[in-house]
Motif scaffolding. Structure first.
Motif, PDB file in Angstrom:
ATOM      1  N   VAL A   1      14.741   0.677  -0.312  1.00 45.66           N
ATOM      2  CA  VAL A   1      15.171   0.373   1.249  1.00 45.66           C
ATOM      3  C   VAL A   1      16.643  -0.043   0.898  1.00 45.66           C
ATOM      4  N   GLU A   2      17.412   0.395   1.945  1.00 44.06           N
ATOM      5  CA  GLU A   2      18.769  -0.122   2.080  1.00 44.06           C
ATOM      6  C   GLU A   2      18.713  -0.781   3.363  1.00 44.06           C
ATOM      7  N   SER A   3      19.460  -1.733   3.639  1.00 43.96           N
ATOM      8  CA  SER A   3      19.562  -2.655   4.840  1.00 43.96           C
ATOM      9  C   SER A   3      20.548  -3.507   5.143  1.00 43.96           C
ATOM     10  N   ILE A   4      21.112  -3.381   6.216  1.00 43.77           N
ATOM     11  CA  ILE A   4      22.155  -4.291   6.917  1.00 43.77           C
ATOM     12  C   ILE A   4      21.635  -4.233   8.299  1.00 43.77           C
ATOM     13  N   PRO A   5      22.096  -5.448   9.139  1.00 40.57           N
ATOM     14  CA  PRO A   5      21.682  -5.496  10.457  1.00 40.57           C
ATOM     15  C   PRO A   5      22.303  -4.535  11.008  1.00 40.57           C
ATOM     16  N   GLY A   6      21.250  -3.916  11.794  1.00 41.00           N
ATOM     17  CA  GLY A   6      21.454  -2.633  12.752  1.00 41.00           C
ATOM     18  C   GLY A   6      21.411  -1.311  11.977  1.00 41.00           C
ATOM     19  N   ASP A   7      21.113  -1.351  10.622  1.00 43.65           N
ATOM     20  CA  ASP A   7      20.567  -0.087  10.041  1.00 43.65           C
ATOM     21  C   ASP A   7      19.972  -0.428   8.645  1.00 43.65           C
ATOM     22  N   THR A   8      18.731  -0.231   8.878  1.00 42.41           N
ATOM     23  CA  THR A   8      17.709  -0.341   7.735  1.00 42.41           C
ATOM     24  C   THR A   8      17.049   1.203   7.594  1.00 42.41           C
ATOM     25  N   ARG A   9      17.049   1.476   5.924  1.00 40.53           N
ATOM     26  CA  ARG A   9      16.708   2.755   5.685  1.00 40.53           C
ATOM     27  C   ARG A   9      15.646   2.855   4.878  1.00 40.53           C
ATOM     28  N   PHE A  10      14.421   3.159   5.038  1.00 32.73           N
ATOM     29  CA  PHE A  10      13.382   3.356   4.000  1.00 32.73           C
ATOM     30  C   PHE A  10      13.442   4.599   3.544  1.00 32.73           C
ATOM     31  N   GLN A  11      13.473   4.953   2.270  1.00 33.67           N
ATOM     32  CA  GLN A  11      13.571   6.287   1.728  1.00 33.67           C
ATOM     33  C   GLN A  11      12.457   6.588   0.579  1.00 33.67           C
ATOM     34  N   VAL A  12      11.657   7.565   1.059  1.00 34.51           N
ATOM     35  CA  VAL A  12      10.577   8.076  -0.026  1.00 34.51           C
ATOM     36  C   VAL A  12      11.051   9.316  -0.317  1.00 34.51           C
TER      37      VAL A  12
ATOM     38  N   ILE B   1       0.738  -1.310   0.131  1.00 35.51           N
ATOM     39  CA  ILE B   1       0.063  -0.165  -0.097  1.00 35.51           C
ATOM     40  C   ILE B   1       0.973   1.374  -0.084  1.00 35.51           C
ATOM     41  N   SER B   2       1.969   1.294   0.821  1.00 37.21           N
ATOM     42  CA  SER B   2       2.791   2.520   0.852  1.00 37.21           C
ATOM     43  C   SER B   2       3.503   2.602  -0.333  1.00 37.21           C
ATOM     44  N   TRP B   3       3.904   1.632  -1.034  1.00 41.44           N
ATOM     45  CA  TRP B   3       4.781   1.767  -2.473  1.00 41.44           C
ATOM     46  C   TRP B   3       3.615   2.326  -3.249  1.00 41.44           C
ATOM     47  N   ARG B   4       2.270   1.902  -3.270  1.00 38.93           N
ATOM     48  CA  ARG B   4       1.572   2.504  -4.482  1.00 38.93           C
ATOM     49  C   ARG B   4       1.100   3.920  -4.104  1.00 38.93           C
ATOM     50  N   ILE B   5       1.042   4.080  -2.747  1.00 32.18           N
ATOM     51  CA  ILE B   5       0.557   5.585  -2.391  1.00 32.18           C
ATOM     52  C   ILE B   5       1.826   6.618  -2.905  1.00 32.18           C
ATOM     53  N   VAL B   6       2.887   6.028  -2.852  1.00 31.84           N
ATOM     54  CA  VAL B   6       4.077   7.101  -2.999  1.00 31.84           C
ATOM     55  C   VAL B   6       4.279   7.008  -4.689  1.00 31.84           C
ATOM     56  N   THR B   7       4.248   5.875  -5.244  1.00 35.59           N
ATOM     57  CA  THR B   7       4.502   5.811  -6.726  1.00 35.59           C
ATOM     58  C   THR B   7       3.265   6.055  -7.558  1.00 35.59           C
ATOM     59  N   ASN B   8       2.412   5.597  -7.419  1.00 38.50           N
ATOM     60  CA  ASN B   8       1.006   5.851  -8.292  1.00 38.50           C
ATOM     61  C   ASN B   8       0.661   7.144  -8.018  1.00 38.50           C
ATOM     62  N   LYS B   9       0.348   7.685  -6.657  1.00 38.69           N
ATOM     63  CA  LYS B   9      -0.430   8.748  -6.422  1.00 38.69           C
ATOM     64  C   LYS B   9       0.337   9.996  -6.220  1.00 38.69           C
ATOM     65  N   HIS B  10       1.507   9.821  -5.694  1.00 36.99           N
ATOM     66  CA  HIS B  10       2.434  10.831  -5.748  1.00 36.99           C
ATOM     67  C   HIS B  10       3.541  10.861  -6.669  1.00 36.99           C
ATOM     68  N   HIS B  11       3.672  10.030  -7.683  1.00 35.67           N
ATOM     69  CA  HIS B  11       4.688  10.048  -8.612  1.00 35.67           C
ATOM     70  C   HIS B  11       6.259  10.064  -8.096  1.00 35.67           C
ATOM     71  N   GLY B  12       6.385   9.584  -6.857  1.00 36.72           N
ATOM     72  CA  GLY B  12       7.542   9.498  -6.389  1.00 36.72           C
ATOM     73  C   GLY B  12       8.051   7.912  -6.484  1.00 36.72           C
ATOM     74  N   SER B  13       8.930   7.840  -5.403  1.00 39.27           N
ATOM     75  CA  SER B  13       9.560   6.512  -5.129  1.00 39.27           C
ATOM     76  C   SER B  13       9.913   6.100  -3.865  1.00 39.27           C
TER      77      SER B  13
END
Length: 485
Positions: free
Chosen positions: A458-469, A443-455
């Protein structure tokens, strides 16, 4: 693009896995009603156009792509004969929009077997009636299931938020109720002590001076500076000694109140100079009650202000009284979401805000962006809880060229590389059964990409996960038809 008709060979199309079980008559009908065409490199059809044909590749290379945030993103590339695309849902008729859901390109001269959409639909119903019923059930069943579970996901989130908001509201409400009950007791005590003072022999000037001193004390309470524990303890000891010297009973109870209000022995010397010794205890008690009422009213004011702030945050989060598409301050949305989720985040997780305050407002659907922040923060909290319950949640904003970046970072267990490409798929979840639907990130992906034309990445290693909108800074035409399921 350039295309050239070519002869259709029943023997050739029989080699394709789609048609290998068909009879000679069926293959003959396909060649009679369909056609073979050679396409030069270029676009065969474009995403969003009416779906008029069903394409099966005979030889060549094709690439499928989709529009994501204004960019053409490749989703598949293959040279395998028999792959198909185009009007694959023509058999559903007008029960679903008959448009192309991607863009099809050829990267070299490529031959297709092409069936008109209505011919494909007719053949499906005539040759495979049972399969059509099964496919219809699967298509609409999956769609309805996804909508139902998506609704459940939102209801679960709402229930969690409601519980958190109730918890947050309960604390200041209970504090205000306690302060109000105590205030009633202190006002009654003031009346009794005032009666004792009134029995003394006071001139009009002395009474006026006493009332003025009361007003000055109330003003001093409002301006009382904060004290360290050591400073407060030292002043309480000195004030207790002053009160005991003046014969005041329960001085150890009064001293902390006076110190909290910023009063000391020198200040209380003024009231000792106004009243007579026999009435000094009542006057000191009356002054103590005055201080307590001021402190209690301050507590009530703070509690009601906190409640008002929480209600404002709930309104900001829900956006119920706002236009669905408007210019928004992303920081306000993030703050309201963090406040609504405070109960769920808990005290063991440190929240760090790294905001770029120079960022402008952006055009957006704020209520739906709040849903994105909720899903990302909820997942971050869940992964930190699974790693022991403690950690740091960092919410960062910045400008990234012509876009606005919102990054949700956690110190949890991380996302395994082998499943990282699947986390945005519908119904995919790593949570235990009953704890997740697998639709939050979809749902989050479609809100960002479809409705807001964004992207959303995710970047992730143990102890450091980053979701970037990443969201556009400039306005684009709102697209209300692209609702997330």
């Amino acid at each position: 693009m350039s295309r050239r008709p070519m002869p259709c060979s029943a023997q050739e199309i029989r080699q394709l896995f789609l048609f290998e079980k068909l009879s000679r008559e069926q293959l003959g009908r396909l060649c009679a009603e369909g056609r073979v065409e050679l396409f030069e490199p270029g676009i065969v059809y474009t995403e969003g156009q009416p779906a008029t044909c069903f394409y099966v590749m005979l030889e060549g290379t094709v690439m499928l792509s989709r529009q994501v945030g204004g960019d053409d993103v490749e989703v598949n590339r293959t040279s395998r004969p028999g792959v198909y695309a185009g009007a694959m849902q023509a058999y559903l008729g007008d029960r679903t929009p008959q448009v192309y859901y991607n863009t099809l390109r050829t990267t070299e001269p490529t031959r297709f077997f092409v069936l008109p959409a209505d011919t494909f639909a007719g053949i499906m119903h005539e040759w495979f009636p049972m399969a059509v019923h099964l496919l219809e059930g699967l298509f609409f069943g999956a769609k309805n299931t996804q909508q139902a579970i998506g609704q459940r996901e939102r209801l679960l989130a709402l229930g969690s938020l409601s519980a958190g908001l109730t918890h947050e509201l309960n604390n200041p409400a209970a504090a205000a109720a306690r302060a109000t009950a105590t205030l009633r007791e202190r006002v009654a005590k003031m009346r009794r002590e005032l009666a004792v003072i009134a029995e003394g022999t006071f001139t009009r000037e002395a009474l006026t001076e006493l009332i003025e001193f009361q007003e000055q004390t109330a003003e001093r309470v409002a301006k009382a500076p904060p004290l360290s524990p050591i400073q407060a303890a030292d002043r309480e000891d000195a004030l207790t000694e002053w009160l005991e010297t003046c014969g005041i009973e329960q001085s150890w109870q009064m001293a902390p109140t006076f110190v909290q209000a910023g009063l000391d022995g020198e200040w209380l010397d003024h009231i000792a100079a106004i009243v007579e010794a026999p009435t000094l205890p009542a006057a000191i008690g009356w002054l103590s009650s005055t201080v307590e009422t001021e402190l209690l009213m301050n507590e009530i004011t703070d509690s009601t202000a906190r409640i008002s702030h929480l209600v404002d945050a709930a309104k900001q989060y829900s956006q119920l009284d706002r236009a669905p598409f408007r210019m928004v301050d992303v920081h306000e949305l993030l703050d309201s979401t963090l406040l609504m989720l405070a109960g769920k985040i808990g005290s063991q997780i440190a929240v760090v805000k790294q905001y770029d305050e120079t960022l402008p407002k952006i055009p957006a659907y704020p209520a739906e962006l709040n849903q994105v922040w909720t899903n990302l923060i909820d997942n971050a909290v869940a992964t930190m809880n699974s790693a022991g319950g403690a950690g740091t949640l960092t919410v960062r904003t910045a400008r990234a060229n012509d876009r606005l970046l919102v990054e949700i970072q956690d110190t949890g267990t991380g996302i395994d590389a082998e499943i990282r490409d699947r986390i945005f798929d519908p119904f995919f979840t790593t949570k235990p059964v009953g704890e997740g639907t697998g639709l939050g990130l979809d749902i989050s992906w479609r809100i960002v990409t479809n409705k807001h034309h964004g992207s959303l990445q995710v970047e992730s290693i143990p102890g450091d996960t980053r979701f970037q909108v990443l969201l556009p800074l400039t306005a684009s035409q709102p697209n209300p038809t692209q609702e997330p399921a």
